[in-house]
Design a protein around this motif. Structure first.
Motif, PDB file in Angstrom:
ATOM      1  N   LEU A  22      21.941  42.196  36.171  1.00  0.00           N
ATOM      2  CA  LEU A  22      22.699  40.946  36.171  1.00  0.00           C
ATOM      3  C   LEU A  22      24.069  41.133  36.800  1.00  0.00           C
ATOM      4  O   LEU A  22      24.558  40.265  37.542  1.00  0.00           O
ATOM      5  CB  LEU A  22      22.840  40.421  34.737  1.00  0.00           C
ATOM      6  CG  LEU A  22      21.556  39.918  34.071  1.00  0.00           C
ATOM      7  CD1 LEU A  22      21.827  39.511  32.628  1.00  0.00           C
ATOM      8  CD2 LEU A  22      20.978  38.737  34.846  1.00  0.00           C
ATOM      9  N   LEU A  23      24.706  42.273  36.500  1.00  0.00           N
ATOM     10  CA  LEU A  23      26.027  42.544  37.055  1.00  0.00           C
ATOM     11  C   LEU A  23      25.970  42.648  38.577  1.00  0.00           C
ATOM     12  O   LEU A  23      26.772  42.033  39.298  1.00  0.00           O
ATOM     13  CB  LEU A  23      26.577  43.844  36.461  1.00  0.00           C
ATOM     14  CG  LEU A  23      28.088  44.083  36.577  1.00  0.00           C
ATOM     15  CD1 LEU A  23      28.850  43.034  35.793  1.00  0.00           C
ATOM     16  CD2 LEU A  23      28.435  45.476  36.079  1.00  0.00           C
ATOM     17  N   LEU A  24      25.016  43.431  39.085  1.00  0.00           N
ATOM     18  CA  LEU A  24      24.871  43.589  40.535  1.00  0.00           C
ATOM     19  C   LEU A  24      24.487  42.270  41.203  1.00  0.00           C
ATOM     20  O   LEU A  24      24.949  41.966  42.308  1.00  0.00           O
ATOM     21  CB  LEU A  24      23.824  44.663  40.843  1.00  0.00           C
ATOM     22  CG  LEU A  24      24.206  46.101  40.469  1.00  0.00           C
ATOM     23  CD1 LEU A  24      23.061  47.058  40.774  1.00  0.00           C
ATOM     24  CD2 LEU A  24      25.455  46.534  41.227  1.00  0.00           C
ATOM     25  N   THR A  25      23.651  41.467  40.525  1.00  0.00           N
ATOM     26  CA  THR A  25      23.270  40.165  41.078  1.00  0.00           C
ATOM     27  C   THR A  25      24.492  39.261  41.224  1.00  0.00           C
ATOM     28  O   THR A  25      24.685  38.604  42.260  1.00  0.00           O
ATOM     29  CB  THR A  25      22.226  39.474  40.180  1.00  0.00           C
ATOM     30  OG1 THR A  25      21.073  40.314  40.063  1.00  0.00           O
ATOM     31  CG2 THR A  25      21.811  38.128  40.755  1.00  0.00           C
ATOM     32  N   GLY A  26      25.342  39.248  40.207  1.00  0.00           N
ATOM     33  CA  GLY A  26      26.562  38.448  40.267  1.00  0.00           C
ATOM     34  C   GLY A  26      27.478  38.895  41.389  1.00  0.00           C
ATOM     35  O   GLY A  26      28.061  38.074  42.112  1.00  0.00           O
ATOM     36  N   ILE A  27      27.601  40.216  41.556  1.00  0.00           N
ATOM     37  CA  ILE A  27      28.462  40.763  42.608  1.00  0.00           C
ATOM     38  C   ILE A  27      27.918  40.409  43.994  1.00  0.00           C
ATOM     39  O   ILE A  27      28.671  40.014  44.901  1.00  0.00           O
ATOM     40  CB  ILE A  27      28.590  42.284  42.443  1.00  0.00           C
ATOM     41  CG1 ILE A  27      29.427  42.614  41.205  1.00  0.00           C
ATOM     42  CG2 ILE A  27      29.216  42.921  43.683  1.00  0.00           C
ATOM     43  CD1 ILE A  27      29.402  44.067  40.812  1.00  0.00           C
ATOM     44  N   ILE A  28      26.612  40.559  44.173  1.00  0.00           N
ATOM     45  CA  ILE A  28      25.999  40.265  45.481  1.00  0.00           C
ATOM     46  C   ILE A  28      26.145  38.784  45.829  1.00  0.00           C
ATOM     47  O   ILE A  28      26.539  38.427  46.949  1.00  0.00           O
ATOM     48  CB  ILE A  28      24.510  40.678  45.475  1.00  0.00           C
ATOM     49  CG1 ILE A  28      24.382  42.202  45.395  1.00  0.00           C
ATOM     50  CG2 ILE A  28      23.808  40.159  46.734  1.00  0.00           C
ATOM     51  CD1 ILE A  28      22.975  42.695  45.126  1.00  0.00           C
ATOM     52  N   ILE A  29      25.865  37.914  44.865  1.00  0.00           N
ATOM     53  CA  ILE A  29      26.004  36.473  45.107  1.00  0.00           C
ATOM     54  C   ILE A  29      27.457  36.115  45.423  1.00  0.00           C
ATOM     55  O   ILE A  29      27.744  35.337  46.345  1.00  0.00           O
ATOM     56  CB  ILE A  29      25.502  35.671  43.892  1.00  0.00           C
ATOM     57  CG1 ILE A  29      23.990  35.839  43.725  1.00  0.00           C
ATOM     58  CG2 ILE A  29      25.848  34.190  44.032  1.00  0.00           C
ATOM     59  CD1 ILE A  29      23.441  35.217  42.457  1.00  0.00           C
ATOM     60  N   GLY A  30      28.389  36.707  44.665  1.00  0.00           N
ATOM     61  CA  GLY A  30      29.806  36.463  44.906  1.00  0.00           C
ATOM     62  C   GLY A  30      30.248  36.928  46.276  1.00  0.00           C
ATOM     63  O   GLY A  30      30.995  36.234  46.983  1.00  0.00           O
ATOM     64  N   SER A  31      29.785  38.118  46.688  1.00  0.00           N
ATOM     65  CA  SER A  31      30.154  38.656  47.995  1.00  0.00           C
ATOM     66  C   SER A  31      29.624  37.774  49.130  1.00  0.00           C
ATOM     67  O   SER A  31      30.333  37.511  50.111  1.00  0.00           O
ATOM     68  CB  SER A  31      29.616  40.084  48.154  1.00  0.00           C
ATOM     69  OG  SER A  31      30.156  40.932  47.160  1.00  0.00           O
ATOM     70  N   ILE A  32      28.382  37.321  48.988  1.00  0.00           N
ATOM     71  CA  ILE A  32      27.793  36.438  50.008  1.00  0.00           C
ATOM     72  C   ILE A  32      28.561  35.110  50.078  1.00  0.00           C
ATOM     73  O   ILE A  32      28.872  34.603  51.164  1.00  0.00           O
ATOM     74  CB  ILE A  32      26.303  36.178  49.708  1.00  0.00           C
ATOM     75  CG1 ILE A  32      25.499  37.481  49.854  1.00  0.00           C
ATOM     76  CG2 ILE A  32      25.741  35.108  50.641  1.00  0.00           C
ATOM     77  CD1 ILE A  32      24.056  37.368  49.396  1.00  0.00           C
ATOM     78  N   ALA A  33      28.901  34.572  48.910  1.00  0.00           N
ATOM     79  CA  ALA A  33      29.654  33.313  48.874  1.00  0.00           C
ATOM     80  C   ALA A  33      31.013  33.476  49.542  1.00  0.00           C
ATOM     81  O   ALA A  33      31.461  32.602  50.296  1.00  0.00           O
ATOM     82  CB  ALA A  33      29.823  32.850  47.430  1.00  0.00           C
ATOM     83  N   GLY A  34      31.673  34.616  49.294  1.00  0.00           N
ATOM     84  CA  GLY A  34      32.972  34.866  49.916  1.00  0.00           C
ATOM     85  C   GLY A  34      32.873  34.979  51.423  1.00  0.00           C
ATOM     86  O   GLY A  34      33.717  34.454  52.157  1.00  0.00           O
ATOM     87  N   ALA A  35      31.825  35.680  51.897  1.00  0.00           N
ATOM     88  CA  ALA A  35      31.649  35.857  53.341  1.00  0.00           C
ATOM     89  C   ALA A  35      31.339  34.538  54.037  1.00  0.00           C
ATOM     90  O   ALA A  35      31.799  34.278  55.150  1.00  0.00           O
ATOM     91  CB  ALA A  35      30.532  36.866  53.604  1.00  0.00           C
ATOM     92  N   VAL A  36      30.573  33.672  53.358  1.00  0.00           N
ATOM     93  CA  VAL A  36      30.159  32.399  53.973  1.00  0.00           C
ATOM     94  C   VAL A  36      31.246  31.335  53.869  1.00  0.00           C
ATOM     95  O   VAL A  36      31.535  30.621  54.839  1.00  0.00           O
ATOM     96  CB  VAL A  36      28.858  31.883  53.306  1.00  0.00           C
ATOM     97  CG1 VAL A  36      28.517  30.481  53.810  1.00  0.00           C
ATOM     98  CG2 VAL A  36      27.714  32.849  53.581  1.00  0.00           C
ATOM     99  N   LEU A  37      31.884  31.232  52.713  1.00  0.00           N
ATOM    100  CA  LEU A  37      32.826  30.139  52.464  1.00  0.00           C
ATOM    101  C   LEU A  37      34.279  30.472  52.807  1.00  0.00           C
ATOM    102  O   LEU A  37      35.103  29.564  52.933  1.00  0.00           O
ATOM    103  CB  LEU A  37      32.733  29.715  50.996  1.00  0.00           C
ATOM    104  CG  LEU A  37      31.357  29.205  50.535  1.00  0.00           C
ATOM    105  CD1 LEU A  37      31.374  28.923  49.038  1.00  0.00           C
ATOM    106  CD2 LEU A  37      30.970  27.962  51.312  1.00  0.00           C
ATOM    107  N   GLY A  38      34.604  31.770  52.929  1.00  0.00           N
ATOM    108  CA  GLY A  38      35.964  32.142  53.287  1.00  0.00           C
ATOM    109  C   GLY A  38      36.982  31.723  52.237  1.00  0.00           C
ATOM    110  O   GLY A  38      36.764  31.872  51.030  1.00  0.00           O
ATOM    111  N   ASN A  39      38.117  31.141  52.696  1.00  0.00           N
ATOM    112  CA  ASN A  39      39.210  30.776  51.791  1.00  0.00           C
ATOM    113  C   ASN A  39      38.831  29.721  50.762  1.00  0.00           C
ATOM    114  O   ASN A  39      39.538  29.529  49.770  1.00  0.00           O
ATOM    115  CB  ASN A  39      40.407  30.269  52.596  1.00  0.00           C
ATOM    116  CG  ASN A  39      41.098  31.393  53.343  1.00  0.00           C
ATOM    117  OD1 ASN A  39      40.992  32.550  52.957  1.00  0.00           O
ATOM    118  ND2 ASN A  39      41.806  31.065  54.406  1.00  0.00           N
TER     119      ASN A  39
END
Length: 411
Positions: free
Chosen positions: A13-30
């Motif tokens: 669950l922890l790694l899933t949250g991190i991966i989803i967060g990282s993808i969201a940051g890369a796609v959505l930016g600021n």
């Protein structure tokens, strides 16, 4: 399959949250700044719990020791391990710089944060003590609080029969705050996911600027140190079995360190991991909190890279014996005085710039590099503490130091 998922549910669950967060940051930016408060809430909960957790862990561990002689030996071995690993990190980095020299063109940027210079005596006083008891409750006074916890544990130990009730209170407090940390970590996937999204979305573009070469050097050396040197430390401590235990239980501390950029916030995860690695509570409850403040392999590597960049900026060579000796001495000092909080203090930069006689213009590049490498530096600082604890256990308790892993569901 169900039992496997149940055993690794927290990590997955922890790694899933991190991966989803990282993808969201890369796609959505600021745009991801809107979810930063979620990560801040998680981080604040960790910081709120970590001060009493560290106090009870250290004080209860010392109060449970057999004698002051055992405490003296433990602290002596811990100090030697900390200094030795910091020096190893520095020497590995120096060799890497000789192999991959830094010659990029860097432009000094203006200082964005005010730096208050204090007399050395005042810095030393504030590092080791506080003027009021309530100030010990701040994570910014971690070293002073740790010293007070050591004194409290030592006094409890020497109180004998009269101190048994207080010793029981310390042991009970230690168990309660371990459970508090366990409850906080249940929202870890959401909190760390939000923090990763913010870091990737906001700070990601900076990694490709003019400091790319020094960044690549740092992250390359850091990755090698994280995988190879920590494995070597674990192997020295207990062979292949210790290596397997180290990496099996190092995922959550690693994710916490990178996500929070704080060695102190990682202390609870490290304490839990140390127990699962087979390190006794007497060693883990002293070595891990001390390491969170005083043991910083990542800061050691960062210190050498900063020096190399500043030397390159001013056209000076970083390969003569006198320069290297000063660099190693400064690195040990930097590792001791830097706080375990995100982007904490610039005392280290001021120390080496002053020691080498560089002008004030040398400070901004060092600050910029320190900020950009902070996630990897914290990863090495924090997860290096459990590797160091393994070595301390090996040198104080012998070859049979590894305890059986705790039963399922036991903290």
């Amino acid at each position: 399959m169900n039992s496997w998922f149940k055993n690794y549910k927290g990590i997955i669950l922890l790694l899933t949250g991190i991966i989803i967060g990282s993808i969201a940051g890369a796609v959505l930016g600021n745009k991801v700044e809107v979810i930063k408060p979620i990560g801040d809430i998680f981080l604040n909960l960790l910081f709120t719990a970590v001060v009493p957790l560290v106090f009870f862990a250290i004080a209860s561990a010392i109060a449970a020791l057999d004698s002051s002689q055992k405490l003296g030996k433990l602290l002596g071995v811990t100090s030697l391990v900390f200094v030795s690993t910091v020096l190893v990190a520095a020497m590995v980095t120096i060799i890497a710089i000789w192999i991959f020299p830094i010659h990029q063109h860097l432009v000094a940027s203006p200082i964005t944060e005010a730096i208050t210079k204090k007399p050395f005596g005042d810095q030393l006083t504030s590092l080791f003590t506080t003027s009021e008891f309530y100030q010990l409750l701040s994570r910014k006074s971690m070293l002073a609080m740790i010293i007070f916890a050591v004194i409290t544990g030592f006094a409890t130990l020497h109180a004998g029969e009269k101190g048994k009730a207080f010793a029981a209170f310390l042991h009970s407090g230690n168990e309660v705050f371990k459970n508090i940390f366990s409850l906080i970590m249940r929202i870890g996937p959401i909190g760390l996911g939000a923090y990763f999204a913010y870091q990737v979305g906001v700070f990601g573009p900076q990694l490709f600027g003019g400091y790319a070469r020094s960044m690549a050097l740092y992250y390359g050396v850091g990755a090698f140190y994280y995988l190879a040197i920590f494995s070597m430390y674990a192997f020295i401590a207990g062979g292949i079995g210790a290596v397997k235990r180290y990496w099996k239980n190092n995922i959550i501390p690693s994710a916490t360190a990178v996500g929070t950029c704080s060695s102190i916030a990682t202390i609870p995860a490290n304490l839990d991991a140390a127990k699962k690695m087979g390190i006794s509570d007497a060693i883990a409850n002293i070595t891990i909190p001390l390491g969170g403040t005083l043991h910083k392999d990542g800061s050691s590597i960062s210190s050498i890279v900063k020096m190399a960049v500043v030397f390159a900026l001013f056209g000076k060579s970083f390969d003569n014996a006198e320069t290297i000796i000063i660099a190693l001495a400064m690195t040990v000092l930097v590792s001791l005085v830097e706080g375990g909080i995100p982007n904490g203090g610039y005392i280290g930069e001021l120390l080496f710039i002053s020691a080498y006689g560089f002008p004030p213009e040398a400070l901004p590049p060092a600050i910029i590099i320190g900020t950009l490498v902070d996630p990897m530096a914290t990863l090495l600082n924090a997860t290096g503490d459990t590797a160091a604890a393994m070595l301390v256990a090996r040198f104080t308790e012998g070859k049979d130091w590894m305890k059986p892993p705790p039963a399922k569901g036991e903290l």
